[in-house]
Design a protein around this motif. Sequence first.
Motif, PDB file in Angstrom:
ATOM      1  N   PRO A   1       0.805  -1.233   0.000  1.00 29.82           N
ATOM      2  CA  PRO A   1       0.000   0.000   0.000  1.00 29.82           C
ATOM      3  C   PRO A   1       0.837   1.282   0.000  1.00 29.82           C
ATOM      4  O   PRO A   1       0.378   2.315  -0.476  1.00 29.82           O
TER       5      PRO A   1
ATOM      6  N   SER B   1       3.319   1.850  -1.810  1.00 29.76           N
ATOM      7  CA  SER B   1       3.665   2.096  -3.211  1.00 29.76           C
ATOM      8  C   SER B   1       2.937   1.066  -4.079  1.00 29.76           C
ATOM      9  O   SER B   1       3.548   0.164  -4.647  1.00 29.76           O
TER      10      SER B   1
ATOM     11  N   ASP C   1      -3.073   1.612 -10.051  1.00 30.38           N
ATOM     12  CA  ASP C   1      -3.471   3.019 -10.040  1.00 30.38           C
ATOM     13  C   ASP C   1      -4.709   3.167 -10.931  1.00 30.38           C
ATOM     14  O   ASP C   1      -5.197   2.182 -11.480  1.00 30.38           O
TER      15      ASP C   1
ATOM     16  N   TYR D   1      -7.722   3.951  -4.538  1.00 27.37           N
ATOM     17  CA  TYR D   1      -7.769   4.431  -3.157  1.00 27.37           C
ATOM     18  C   TYR D   1      -7.595   3.259  -2.182  1.00 27.37           C
ATOM     19  O   TYR D   1      -6.780   3.318  -1.251  1.00 27.37           O
TER      20      TYR D   1
ATOM     21  N   ARG E   1      -4.172   1.854  -1.849  1.00 25.55           N
ATOM     22  CA  ARG E   1      -3.228   2.683  -1.076  1.00 25.55           C
ATOM     23  C   ARG E   1      -3.346   2.429   0.429  1.00 25.55           C
ATOM     24  O   ARG E   1      -2.512   2.901   1.202  1.00 25.55           O
TER      25      ARG E   1
END
Length: 181
Positions: free
Chosen positions: A41, A43, A47, A130, A133
């Motif tokens: 999370p 990195s 995406d 989201y 992450r």
Amino acid sequence: MAQSPRSVVAHGEPVRVGRDAGRLVVEAEIAIVIGRDTGDPASPLLDERNAHEFVLGVTAVDDISYPDRAELDERNFESKGGDGSTPLGPWIDTDASIDDLPLALELDGERVRDSSASAMPVPVRESLAYVARWVRLGPGDVVMAGAPLSNHEAHPGQTATVVVGDLRLGCPCAERAPSLA
């Protein structure tokens, strides 16, 4: 909110309606099934641009709730928790788009709500990025992606059907157990 795996039930399994829980609300949601590890999370590999590459497919989910309980429970657990409160789709559609997917809710065979993934306030891709992450996701993990304008009050004895693309998830609402009072 944490969701226990015991809250998940299969297509067609009767949902035990909460005793003394107030109004029963059924909600058609799109569930994203993850197909590969999203990485650390701090990195994440996933995406917004490549989210679809981490998705195995989509299925349907009925996020059952009791909104009257929210007034009494500041942790929002009683209104959303419970054994069998999350019926999950019968199969995974590996060809469905995560960007624009039709979504509907039927009660006893009558369509009561129509929506789509494109109507969500936040695109599915953005939601997945989201989550990645904050939580490492991997094969088989399920992310409930939301339900824009797709909830409706139901009653014990009715059958809710969540329609996501070509998927149909049937959720019979069992009669309430007798009150303890």
